[in-house]
Design an enzyme around this catalytic site. Structure first.
Site, PDB file in Angstrom:
ATOM      1  N   ALA A 217       0.830  -1.215   0.000  1.00 21.16           N
ATOM      2  CA  ALA A 217       0.000   0.000   0.000  1.00 21.16           C
ATOM      3  C   ALA A 217       0.859   1.258   0.000  1.00 21.16           C
ATOM      4  O   ALA A 217       0.532   2.255  -0.661  1.00 21.16           O
ATOM      5  CB  ALA A 217      -0.924   0.007   1.214  1.00 21.16           C
ATOM      6  N   ASN A 220       2.744   2.840  -3.321  1.00 24.47           N
ATOM      7  CA  ASN A 220       1.931   3.764  -4.126  1.00 24.47           C
ATOM      8  C   ASN A 220       1.350   4.834  -3.199  1.00 24.47           C
ATOM      9  O   ASN A 220       1.258   4.639  -1.989  1.00 24.47           O
ATOM     10  CB  ASN A 220       0.847   3.026  -4.914  1.00 24.47           C
ATOM     11  CG  ASN A 220      -0.261   2.475  -4.032  1.00 24.47           C
ATOM     12  OD1 ASN A 220      -1.029   3.232  -3.432  1.00 24.47           O
ATOM     13  ND2 ASN A 220      -0.348   1.148  -3.937  1.00 24.47           N
ATOM     14  N   ASN A 222      -1.738   6.311  -3.331  1.00 21.92           N
ATOM     15  CA  ASN A 222      -3.171   6.568  -3.512  1.00 21.92           C
ATOM     16  C   ASN A 222      -3.948   6.892  -2.240  1.00 21.92           C
ATOM     17  O   ASN A 222      -4.844   7.707  -2.258  1.00 21.92           O
ATOM     18  CB  ASN A 222      -3.829   5.380  -4.210  1.00 21.92           C
ATOM     19  CG  ASN A 222      -3.464   5.321  -5.681  1.00 21.92           C
ATOM     20  OD1 ASN A 222      -2.306   5.485  -6.022  1.00 21.92           O
ATOM     21  ND2 ASN A 222      -4.428   5.112  -6.543  1.00 21.92           N
ATOM     22  N   TRP A 232      -0.553   6.860 -16.042  1.00 16.13           N
ATOM     23  CA  TRP A 232      -0.587   6.090 -17.289  1.00 16.13           C
ATOM     24  C   TRP A 232      -1.191   6.907 -18.435  1.00 16.13           C
ATOM     25  O   TRP A 232      -1.639   6.356 -19.423  1.00 16.13           O
ATOM     26  CB  TRP A 232      -1.390   4.803 -17.088  1.00 16.13           C
ATOM     27  CG  TRP A 232      -0.686   3.787 -16.248  1.00 16.13           C
ATOM     28  CD1 TRP A 232       0.089   2.761 -16.697  1.00 16.13           C
ATOM     29  CD2 TRP A 232      -0.677   3.681 -14.825  1.00 16.13           C
ATOM     30  NE1 TRP A 232       0.581   2.033 -15.636  1.00 16.13           N
ATOM     31  CE2 TRP A 232       0.125   2.577 -14.477  1.00 16.13           C
ATOM     32  CE3 TRP A 232      -1.258   4.422 -13.789  1.00 16.13           C
ATOM     33  CZ2 TRP A 232       0.352   2.182 -13.160  1.00 16.13           C
ATOM     34  CZ3 TRP A 232      -1.034   4.035 -12.479  1.00 16.13           C
ATOM     35  CH2 TRP A 232      -0.243   2.932 -12.166  1.00 16.13           C
ATOM     36  N   CYS A 268       4.049   0.232 -13.454  1.00 14.13           N
ATOM     37  CA  CYS A 268       4.137  -1.019 -12.693  1.00 14.13           C
ATOM     38  C   CYS A 268       5.558  -1.465 -12.385  1.00 14.13           C
ATOM     39  O   CYS A 268       5.852  -1.888 -11.266  1.00 14.13           O
ATOM     40  CB  CYS A 268       3.359  -2.122 -13.396  1.00 14.13           C
ATOM     41  SG  CYS A 268       4.086  -2.714 -14.940  1.00 14.13           S
ATOM     42  N   ASP A 299     -14.115  -6.919 -12.744  1.00 13.92           N
ATOM     43  CA  ASP A 299     -15.352  -7.406 -12.121  1.00 13.92           C
ATOM     44  C   ASP A 299     -15.206  -8.795 -11.493  1.00 13.92           C
ATOM     45  O   ASP A 299     -16.170  -9.413 -11.079  1.00 13.92           O
ATOM     46  CB  ASP A 299     -16.522  -7.402 -13.123  1.00 13.92           C
ATOM     47  CG  ASP A 299     -16.159  -8.090 -14.434  1.00 13.92           C
ATOM     48  OD1 ASP A 299     -15.081  -8.716 -14.494  1.00 13.92           O
ATOM     49  OD2 ASP A 299     -16.942  -7.984 -15.388  1.00 13.92           O
ATOM     50  N   ASN A 301     -14.694 -11.919 -12.407  1.00 18.62           N
ATOM     51  CA  ASN A 301     -15.425 -13.114 -12.862  1.00 18.62           C
ATOM     52  C   ASN A 301     -14.524 -14.027 -13.689  1.00 18.62           C
ATOM     53  O   ASN A 301     -14.999 -14.945 -14.347  1.00 18.62           O
ATOM     54  CB  ASN A 301     -16.676 -12.710 -13.649  1.00 18.62           C
ATOM     55  CG  ASN A 301     -16.325 -12.018 -14.951  1.00 18.62           C
ATOM     56  OD1 ASN A 301     -15.184 -11.607 -15.158  1.00 18.62           O
ATOM     57  ND2 ASN A 301     -17.299 -11.868 -15.823  1.00 18.62           N
ATOM     58  N   SER A 303     -13.028 -13.604 -16.411  1.00 18.00           N
ATOM     59  CA  SER A 303     -12.986 -13.419 -17.862  1.00 18.00           C
ATOM     60  C   SER A 303     -12.807 -11.928 -18.146  1.00 18.00           C
ATOM     61  O   SER A 303     -13.265 -11.077 -17.383  1.00 18.00           O
ATOM     62  CB  SER A 303     -14.257 -13.950 -18.541  1.00 18.00           C
ATOM     63  OG  SER A 303     -15.360 -13.149 -18.227  1.00 18.00           O
ATOM     64  N   HIS A 326       2.802  -6.780 -17.157  1.00 22.99           N
ATOM     65  CA  HIS A 326       2.609  -6.200 -15.828  1.00 22.99           C
ATOM     66  C   HIS A 326       3.682  -6.787 -14.924  1.00 22.99           C
ATOM     67  O   HIS A 326       4.075  -7.946 -15.072  1.00 22.99           O
ATOM     68  CB  HIS A 326       1.203  -6.497 -15.293  1.00 22.99           C
ATOM     69  CG  HIS A 326       0.964  -5.925 -13.925  1.00 22.99           C
ATOM     70  ND1 HIS A 326       1.308  -4.639 -13.603  1.00 22.99           N
ATOM     71  CD2 HIS A 326       0.434  -6.468 -12.792  1.00 22.99           C
ATOM     72  CE1 HIS A 326       0.984  -4.413 -12.332  1.00 22.99           C
ATOM     73  NE2 HIS A 326       0.467  -5.508 -11.827  1.00 22.99           N
ATOM     74  N   ASP A 349       1.799  -6.845  -4.825  1.00 22.26           N
ATOM     75  CA  ASP A 349       1.727  -5.934  -5.971  1.00 22.26           C
ATOM     76  C   ASP A 349       1.444  -4.526  -5.467  1.00 22.26           C
ATOM     77  O   ASP A 349       0.398  -4.274  -4.876  1.00 22.26           O
ATOM     78  CB  ASP A 349       0.623  -6.395  -6.935  1.00 22.26           C
ATOM     79  CG  ASP A 349       0.686  -5.684  -8.283  1.00 22.26           C
ATOM     80  OD1 ASP A 349       1.368  -4.657  -8.384  1.00 22.26           O
ATOM     81  OD2 ASP A 349       0.039  -6.173  -9.235  1.00 22.26           O
ATOM     82  N   GLU A 444      -5.368 -27.814 -16.191  1.00 21.92           N
ATOM     83  CA  GLU A 444      -5.506 -26.354 -16.194  1.00 21.92           C
ATOM     84  C   GLU A 444      -6.968 -25.942 -16.230  1.00 21.92           C
ATOM     85  O   GLU A 444      -7.398 -25.043 -15.513  1.00 21.92           O
ATOM     86  CB  GLU A 444      -4.740 -25.768 -17.392  1.00 21.92           C
ATOM     87  CG  GLU A 444      -4.690 -24.244 -17.423  1.00 21.92           C
ATOM     88  CD  GLU A 444      -5.865 -23.622 -18.172  1.00 21.92           C
ATOM     89  OE1 GLU A 444      -6.203 -22.468 -17.871  1.00 21.92           O
ATOM     90  OE2 GLU A 444      -6.441 -24.301 -19.039  1.00 21.92           O
ATOM     91  N   TYR A 520       1.533   0.700 -22.597  1.00 17.51           N
ATOM     92  CA  TYR A 520       1.758  -0.735 -22.378  1.00 17.51           C
ATOM     93  C   TYR A 520       0.588  -1.433 -21.681  1.00 17.51           C
ATOM     94  O   TYR A 520       0.490  -2.657 -21.708  1.00 17.51           O
ATOM     95  CB  TYR A 520       3.062  -0.953 -21.595  1.00 17.51           C
ATOM     96  CG  TYR A 520       2.929  -0.750 -20.100  1.00 17.51           C
ATOM     97  CD1 TYR A 520       2.738  -1.834 -19.245  1.00 17.51           C
ATOM     98  CD2 TYR A 520       2.988   0.520 -19.526  1.00 17.51           C
ATOM     99  CE1 TYR A 520       2.614  -1.647 -17.877  1.00 17.51           C
ATOM    100  CE2 TYR A 520       2.860   0.710 -18.173  1.00 17.51           C
ATOM    101  CZ  TYR A 520       2.682  -0.378 -17.345  1.00 17.51           C
ATOM    102  OH  TYR A 520       2.542  -0.197 -15.994  1.00 17.51           O
TER     103      TYR A 520
END
Length: 687
Positions: A217, A220, A222, A232, A268, A299, A301, A303, A326, A349, A444, A520
């Site tokens: 945290a 960065n 924020n 970016w 990043c 979101d 999910n 995908s 990334h 991250d 997988e 990127y």
């Protein structure tokens, strides 16, 4: 009574001799020696009581204070002191800390008592760090070559680019440079957790999980005025272009010197590299990881939805995206909260992408949990799982009718060539198989469905239905872009669109083609070229269509990432649309660096850097910057004259190494046409 150092002996035994500090720096779970000198003769059996304490409100209950007498043997589980030798006015004491002590700056004091009472005397301060050499420490790393790389190595490389073209750039981590340890401790003391409850925060600094999450945290800015402000946008006025940084030391010192105000700007690989510096500095083994075609699944999910209009233009719809690459971190420690099977590498991250528990932080997530699809385990496992394993669904969107139509679903494109630096070498090691089972294998897919099922329970969707659109037709053509010639800034981009008819019937194809400059993260910035054609493909025929995007078309709008996305939306009457896409990275011209003599401590070494302007036009505002821990004091900046078309410039400068060992010299050339051309050399410095 004085605390006199045996600083060198302690530093050598504790692997802290690289820190540029006159303070005692030791690692937990391991004895260190102090010499107490008295201004009077010691009495036989004189009792000495020590106090070690850290934080603003030290307490025995919180284990931020320890009170202990001299004992006959050292303890593994508590603070202890053992007398080693004595003479008439001094005594050697070996002090041991438990392997789970809170890390940070401690005050050490002693109270002598010989039948009467005496006041407590402060002996001085010392810094206690995590100890990867101690088998009792949560961060214990058994392999000595890995400890050398992931704790003691001050230089490294970061992998960037795209799946077609992975390149590497040097980075100066510099965790042992002057004042960096103090700055790292300041980062902890400025966290939201510390501001809210300093005593509890300090007591929790025994736990690498906690320290890693707090630092993810704080690197960065924020929520907390942390170290780096992300940007970016492509516009970096008012700060430093993220691509210009060569190391963490300058960034961390700028943050401190500005009164702990965020440094502008980071992306990043900068966030990840600074976090590597801070974690290594505090003693947590850490490495930098680059993931190509990295999904940002907003979101959750599993995908990622990518949209195009009917002209083939990329549309910025929804929060999902796929980044060309990334960069994040892996740190090595145990997971007492999850169980021993989840020990080892943990993902952190510091890039601010999504909130976790209300603030921009991410991890630690167990690497084993990611590979096994255990996305219900702390911390932030669903987001990280998706980065390497989300499915990609491509849609066309009719702007007039506002209708979205799914045209393809891919299971293999996300999370490729996941990379880190080799131990002891400047090579790329592929660690994709640490994150997932082989793409296309039954295992997988089983893990992917297991993860979706677990997420469905949390978010209340059906693992078999939510956002898994049915694509009712198979594509009747396939396509790909092939590169025809070199990809260099200043030259035209030549590609070939290859289309193949997959059916036994003739097919007429209309192709709407666009090229956009991008950053990127995949965000489109500016359209630079478009074209369209129609062609009939005979039964199972393959045709090639040459494409040229001129330098004049792209030069004004190329971002500092040097990336262009070329797309062809291929439409077949009464058939399903097919999107053919390729991201290309244009190479900067070479920057040639030559170290002209052997390097020895405190002796000048001459270096030459040569840049040749490859363009048919003048380049202006030329600046060369150089840095390297223990080779240069701070950053060297040399302003250069403008370069005429095809002209070369040779820039000499001098370095004076101050320490022996393997070092890294990094240079960065910038001008109006080439923002950040980089090179680095490793230099072995002899005594």
């Amino acid at each position: 009574m004085l605390l006199s150092g045996i600083l060198e002996a302690n530093a050598s035994a504790h692997h802290t001799d690289k820190y540029s500090s006159t303070e005692l720096i030791v690692r937990r779970g391991q004895a260190f020696t102090v010499i107490l000198t008295f201004n009077r003769a010691l009495q036989t059996g004189e009792r000495l009581t020590f106090t070690a304490e850290t934080g603003p409100k030290p307490s025995l209950q919180a284990k931020t204070q320890a009170v202990f007498d001299i004992s006959s043997t050292a303890s593994n589980s508590t603070w202890s002191a053992v007398q080693q030798s004595t003479n008439s006015s001094s005594v050697n004491i070996s002090i041991s800390s438990p392997a789970n002590a809170a890390i940070g700056r401690y005050k050490l004091s002693v109270q002598p008592a010989s039948g009467g009472s005496a006041s407590r005397r402060t002996l001085g301060t010392f810094v206690l760090l995590f100890n990867p050499w101690s088998s009792g420490d949560d961060v214990f790393m058994p392999d000595s070559t890995e400890r050398m790389e992931y704790v003691l190595e001050e230089f490294g490389i970061v992998f960037v680019g795209n799946v077609y073209r992975i390149s590497k750039m040097g980075w100066n981590y510099g965790q042992f440079q002057g004042d960096i340890l103090n700055i790292c401790l300041s980062i902890l003391d400025r966290s939201l957790s510390y501001r809210k409850d300093p005593a509890t925060d300090v007591s929790r600094r025994n736990d690498p999980k906690y320290v890693g999450r707090v630092l993810s945290a704080m690197v960065n800015s924020n929520d907390d005025n942390g170290v780096l402000l992300g940007n970016w946008s492509g516009n970096y006025s008012g700060g430093t272009n993220p691509g210009s940084w060569n190391g963490s030391v300058e960034i961390l010192r700028k943050w401190k010197d500005a009164g702990f105000k965020p440094v502008k700007y980071g992306q990043c690989w900068v966030f990840a590299s600074v976090l590597t510096t801070v974690l290594r500095c505090l003693g947590i083994p850490t490495r930098t990881i680059s993931n190509f075609n990295s999904a940002h699944d907003a979101d959750r999910n599993l995908s990622v939805d990518v949209y195009y209009d009917e002209s083939g233009n990329p549309l910025n719809m929804g929060g999902d995206s796929i980044w060309n690459f990334h960069v994040w971190n892996e740190s090595w420690f145990t997971r007492s909260d999850l169980g021993p099977s989840y020990n080892g590498w943990q993902i952190l991250d510091a890039t601010p992408q999504e909130r976790s528990a209300g603030i921009f932080q991410c991890g630690p997530a167990s690497l084993v949990a990611i590979k096994e699809g255990d996305v219900d385990l702390d911390y932030d496992s669903p987001f990280i799982f998706a980065e390497v394993n989300a499915d990609r669904i491509t849609w066309t969107y009719d702007i007039r009718t506002r209708e979205a139509k799914p045209i393809s679903s891919e299971t293999k494109s996300v999370g490729q060539f996941t990379s880190t630096k080799a131990v002891g070498r400047y090579d790329r090691v592929d660690v994709t198989n640490n994150y997932k089972y082989t793409e296309g294998s039954q295992k997988e897919r089983e893990v992917y469905e297991k993860a979706r099922t677990k997420l469905g329970r949390v978010h209340g969707f059906s693992a078999t239905s939510e956002k898994r659109p049915e694509i009712d037709q198979k594509p009747e053509i396939s396509g790909k872009f092939k590169v025809d010639g070199s990809l260099e800034i200043g030259k035209d981009v030549s590609l070939i669109l290859v289309l193949r008819n997959l059916t036994s019937d003739a097919k007429t194809v209309k192709a709407n083609m666009t090229a956009w400059t991008i950053v990127y993260t995949g965000k489109p910035i500016h359209e630079v070229w478009k074209d369209s054609f129609s062609s009939t493909l005979a039964s199972e025929e393959e045709k090639q269509f040459p494409i040229k995007i001129t330098y004049a078309e792209y030069q004004q709008n190329l971002t500092r990432d040097n990336m262009i996305r070329v797309t062809a939306l291929c439409q077949i009457e009464s058939g399903i649309d097919v999107v053919v896409e390729r991201n290309i990275t244009l190479d900067n011209p070479d920057l040639v660096m030559q170290v002209l003599s052997d390097a020895k401590v405190n002796e000048p070494v001459n270096v030459e850097v040569i840049f040749t302007n490859p363009l048919d036009q003048e380049v202006k505002d030329c600046v060369l910057q150089a840095e390297g821990s223990d080779l240069l004091k701070g950053k060297l900046t040399i302003e250069m004259p403008s370069l005429q078309p095809r002209q070369s410039s040779k820039v000499p400068f001098e370095i004076v190494p101050i320490k022996s060992g393997t070092k890294q010299l990094l240079v960065n050339f910038s001008c109006d046409k080439f923002p950040d051309v980089k090179a680095f050399e490793t230099i072995n410095v002899a005594n």
